[in-house]
Design an enzyme around this catalytic site. Structure first.
Site, PDB file in Angstrom:
ATOM      1  CE  LYS A 131      -1.900  -1.356   4.017  1.00  0.00           C
ATOM      2  NZ  LYS A 131      -3.295  -1.329   3.698  1.00  0.00           N
ATOM      3  NE  ARG A 132       1.846   6.534  -2.518  1.00  0.00           N
ATOM      4  CZ  ARG A 132       1.742   7.419  -3.141  1.00  0.00           C
ATOM      5  NH1 ARG A 132       0.952   7.626  -4.139  1.00  0.00           N
ATOM      6  NH2 ARG A 132       2.633   8.578  -2.742  1.00  0.00           N
ATOM      7  CB  THR A 164      -9.879  -0.952  -1.582  1.00  0.00           C
ATOM      8  OG1 THR A 164      -8.886  -0.293  -2.222  1.00  0.00           O
ATOM      9  CG2 THR A 164     -11.346   0.053  -1.435  1.00  0.00           C
TER      10      THR A 164
HETATM   11  C1  LIG Z   1      -5.824  -1.292  -4.043  1.00  0.00           C
HETATM   12  C2  LIG Z   1      -4.867  -0.523  -4.154  1.00  0.00           C
HETATM   13  C3  LIG Z   1      -4.322   0.388  -3.388  1.00  0.00           C
HETATM   14  C4  LIG Z   1      -5.202   0.736  -2.035  1.00  0.00           C
HETATM   15  O1  LIG Z   1      -4.536  -0.135  -0.851  1.00  0.00           O
HETATM   16  P1  LIG Z   1      -5.023   0.148   0.618  1.00  0.00           P
HETATM   17  O2  LIG Z   1      -4.113  -0.997   1.389  1.00  0.00           O
HETATM   18  O3  LIG Z   1      -6.415   0.091   0.743  1.00  0.00           O
HETATM   19  O4  LIG Z   1      -4.151   1.392   1.081  1.00  0.00           O
HETATM   20  C5  LIG Z   1      -3.236   1.466  -3.607  1.00  0.00           C
HETATM   21  N1  LIG Z   1      -2.701   0.944  -4.871  1.00  0.00           N
HETATM   22  C6  LIG Z   1      -2.923  -0.032  -5.593  1.00  0.00           C
HETATM   23  C7  LIG Z   1      -2.182  -0.210  -6.779  1.00  0.00           C
HETATM   24  C8  LIG Z   1      -4.080  -0.683  -5.283  1.00  0.00           C
HETATM   25  O5  LIG Z   1      -4.287  -1.671  -6.118  1.00  0.00           O
END
Ligand SMILES: *Cc1c(COP(=O)(O)O)cnc(C)c1O
Length: 836
Positions: free
Chosen positions: A567-568, A675
């Site tokens: 994730k970020r 998500t």
């Molecule tokens: C789903 C997704 C995110 C969101 O990730 P979180 O864990 O909800 O912060 C961010 N970047 C990409 C490339 C994703 O596919």
């Protein structure tokens, strides 16, 4: 001259009445060869696999084209109400595989290519991700479009066609290095430029009073510097239903290539420079996730999107409804993805009043009944505010309208709470101070009939905290729409083996009706099914291990527990807590405390905003810890650690199917929804998580036995904050004390003395907003339970099945159905199939 005047209707009957294109293997082969040789001009000497990809992309694209126009006709003929999703970000990823899946021709395309000696998987690797977004917010917009098309809803996406998307991340000496992502370099076969629908967008200039023919007065915006918005349309196919919706991305262009006046005066370079100024608007995506940097160019992008999109919708409406705007508000609904496009509120007012002659009340009635706002964050640094002075200079007419909206709104508040000046100050759209600022979230709330959060806890916290005053005034506006992800990309496409296993038991229908996926629970007692489930997971782990080997040079044995956090990189997401656990495991190995050990491979990936010092330092720490752990012979296969560079949609398509344990460990009350957590769950990973965002709802669906919960609740975080004492926690916890000792001793910063001091200080700081030390003990205990559970393969597999089986709620089909019923009030419009 406006660009549009160059175009007139040239329709001739028979021009577009073509027979449907063949969808069988011979037809696909023929068209593929046609595009390769005749369209792209390649021959037997061509050495680049890129043209294989392009030839297939064009073959697929023309099959989308016929469905695309059929969809437009169906919407036009039905005179339906329409929805518009306005977003500064659409994180689409690759288009080819998704188009094949949704057209239902993946297997046929694969067979056709094999007959030409080409492997579909190799060819698909040629496509560059459309990285027009930062993270969750942008990916949500992409999943929403997929579900709208699958549910046959007349919803159009509006966004910006950035020349440079999200930067590419490389790791050099353990540190992030950013490289520009010139994703359009080789052209984009998935877009259709439509200059005939260009729009003119104003900037700068001044406003003046004027008198109309009937003697009434109004204000108008003059001496503006204009930019042309040129639409580039991307087809959005529904899942095997004949619908193809539209994502319209605007590119900025100069009003005229050469400004003749300046050209004649001999200012050739100046006139070319003016062209650049226009094009700059859509040059680059701002790479900040969950924070705003306040640059004027960003406000220009936001207004550019809002203005071009609204003009486009109004123009189409007027062409259909012969100049009548009376019912515009009942037949059109705009969903604002965060406050980024919230200039749409004053801009729709301006267009209706200044360009179409409506009075304030009439214009306000339409605007405030057609706008809906989605909030995505509670973090104060992410709440947009723009200086009044910047508005005055860049968008003077908009500022006038915002101030008028504010005056009327504060009048309403004063009537409801007479004499409550403190409340007026709190609720004003203008934050007073040395630099007065426009509060964009408040503007969005005042201008919208619906305000939603993105998970149950988040929506509740909005009403109780951030937007409490507004909730008291207008409780009926507030609602929740828990996020989701599309099961087409995040199960059907990225995990074909698991999809096949599930289909064998319950049929294929679940991909478009994910609530049915719970029927696999009937088979979780079947040892054969469980064995198959485990086998599929091991295959997907092998695929992920290959990626880790290739990108990180680290070997991940697939018998180990795959523990993943992608994730970020942000302090609130607490990658740091994850690292502390890794150091703790390393410390246990070094102490010989390894009875009943479970081998683990820890994978962390994500981009840090280029200006976010702490996030970048955390990346460096992860890499340094990885290098110490992976090179210590005493550790061996007990623990492996890797940082996956350049995390993006395409990487997640390999990562989530191959994950055993999903790390969702944000400080409670900080992650609006998440998500990533849903993608992992759908693919049979088990979550270790705090009671934050949608984790709470995931736990509700799977039950406490199938979720590793830990940490303080959002309420407990608030209670603890005033007397948080991390030094005492560290002193009182021998494991944490040893971890901090290892950090302080320089064990992970040999020859780089002191580089992690800012991290050590942050953990020990009583005002650490993310309270890393507070959750350490609870996290370590939950991780012990994870290790024990993983050693019991049968138990783990059952948990995995339950997670996938209970993921039905987290399909964006469910989310979008709620938006459609409770906010948009749209009716599905079926698209009749083309007859030969
Ligand atoms: C789903 C997704 C995110 C969101 O990730 P979180 O864990 O909800 O912060 C961010 N970047 C990409 C490339 C994703 O596919």
């Amino acid at each position: 001259m406006t660009e549009k005047k160059k175009y007139k209707t040239i329709y001739s009957p028979g021009l577009t009445d073509l027979p449907p294109l063949p969808m069988d293997v011979p037809g696909l082969i023929q068209d593929f060869r046609h595009h390769y040789a005749h369209h792209l001009g390649r021959d037997k000497y061509s050495r680049s696999p890129r043209y294989h990809y392009q030839a297939l992309a064009y073959t697929v694209r023309e099959r989308l084209m016929e469905r695309w126009s059929a969809t437009r006709y169906a919407y036009h003929d039905s005179e339906c109400k329409s929805g518009y999703y306005l977003s500064l970000e659409f994180l689409m990823g690759r288009a080819l595989g998704n188009a094949l899946l949704n057209l239902g021709i993946t297997d046929r395309a694969s067979t056709a290519l094999l007959q030409l000696g080409i492997k579909l998987e190799d060819l698909a690797e040629q496509e560059i991700d459309a990285g027009l977004g930062n993270g969750g917010l942008g990916r949500l917009a992409a999943c929403f479009l997929d579900s709208c098309a699958t549910l046959q809803l007349p919803v159009m996406g509006y966004g910006i066609r950035y020349e440079y998307g999200m930067f590419r991340q490389r790791i050099v000496d353990g540190r992030q290095v950013e490289e520009p992502d010139h994703w359009l370099r080789d052209g984009n076969p998935w877009e259709v430029e439509r200059p005939e629908y260009s729009q003119r967008v104003h900037f700068q200039g001044r406003t003046e009073l004027f008198v109309r023919a009937d003697g009434s007065t109004g204000r108008r915006w003059v001496d503006t510097r204009d930019v042309i918005a040129v639409p580039h349309d991307i087809p959005i196919p529904g899942y095997q239903n004949g619908t193809v919706n539209t994502l319209r991305l605007w590119k900025a262009a100069p009003t005229d290539i050469f400004d003749l006046g300046e050209f004649n005066a001999g200012s050739y370079p100046e006139s070319v420079a003016a062209k650049n100024e226009a094009e700059n608007i859509t040059m680059v995506l701002y790479p900040n996730d969950a924070s705003e940097n306040g640059k004027a160019l960003r406000l220009r992008q936001q207004y550019f999107l809002a203005s071009a999109s609204l003009q486009d919708v109004i123009e189409r409406w007027l062409a259909l409804n012969r100049r009548d705007l009376a019912s515009f508000g009942e037949k059109n609904c705009f969903q604002l993805n965060d406050t980024h496009p919230s200039c749409a509120v004053p801009e729709l007012m301006r267009l209706l009043m200044d360009e179409h002659g409506l009075g304030w009340d009439e214009a306000w009635e339409i605007t405030s009944h057609s706008m809906a706002y989605t909030n995505h964050t509670l973090l104060p640094e992410a709440l947009e505010k723009w200086p009044v002075g910047l508005f005055q200079q860049l968008l003077p007419r908009l500022l006038e309208i915002i101030l008028e909206i504010n005056a009327r709104f504060l009048g309403e508040v004063a009537q409801r709470w007479p004499g409550d000046n403190e409340r007026l100050r709190r609720m004003s759209l203008v934050e007073e101070g040395p630099v007065p600022q426009i509060r964009m979230a408040y503007l969005a709330i005042v201008g919208s009939f619906s305000v939603n959060g993105v998970a149950a806890l988040h929506s509740q916290l909005l009403a109780q905290g951030l937007f409490r005053d507004f909730y008291e005034l207008w409780p009926h506006k507030f609602n929740n729409k828990t996020n989701g992800v599309t099961p087409r990309r995040w199960l059907g496409w990225c995990n074909p083996e698991l999809t096949r296993l599930i289909s064998e038991k319950i049929g294929e229908g679940f991909i478009a009706h994910l609530e049915r996926i719970q029927e696999i629970l009937n088979f979780s007692g079947d040892a054969d099914f469980r064995a198959h489930w485990h086998e599929v997971k091991q295959m997907n782990k092998a695929r992920l291990a290959e990626l880790v080997q290739e990108k990180c040079g680290v070997e991940f044995p697939i018998v180990s527990l795959f523990d993943v956090q992608v994730k970020r990189i942000h302090e609130y997401k607490r990658q740091l807590l994850n690292v502390l656990h890794v150091i703790h495991l390393y410390d246990r190995i070094k102490r010989g405390d390894t009875a009943d050990w479970t081998d683990r491979c820890v994978l962390i990936g994500g981009k840090a905003a280029p200006g976010y010092y702490m996030a970048k330092l955390i990346i460096k720490l992860i890499n340094n810890v990885a290098s110490v752990v992976n090179n210590d012979p005493e550790v061996g296969s007990r623990l492996k650690v890797a940082f996956l560079p350049n995390y993006r949609v395409t990487a997640m398509e390999v990562v989530c199917p191959g994950t055993d344990l999903s790390e969702q460990i944000s400080t409670a009350g900080k992650e609006a929804s998440g998500t990533g957590n849903m993608k992992f769950m759908m693919n049979g990973a088990i979550t270790i998580g705090t009671l934050d965002g949608a984790n709470i709802e995931i736990r509700e669906e799977v039950g406490d036995d199938n979720f590793f919960m830990f940490g303080l609740t959002a309420d407990q975080v608030d209670e603890l904050r005033p007397h948080y004492n991390p030094a005492a926690i560290i002193a009182g916890d021998p494991d944490l004390f040893r971890v901090m000792q290892l950090l302080r001793s320089g064990h992970f910063s040999m020859f780089e003395s002191g580089i992690f001091d800012p991290i050590i200080d942050a953990i020990g700081n009583p005002s650490d907003p993310w309270m890393v030390a507070a959750d350490f003990r609870s996290f370590i205990q939950a991780q012990r339970k994870v290790s024990a559970a993983y050693r019991d393969r049968e138990r783990w597999t059952r948990m995995s099945i339950v997670n996938t089986a209970r993921s039905g709620k987290f399909s964006t089909d469910r989310t979008i159905t709620e938006y459609r019923n409770e906010i948009w009030k749209l009716t599905p419009v079926p698209v009749p199939p083309k007859r030969p």
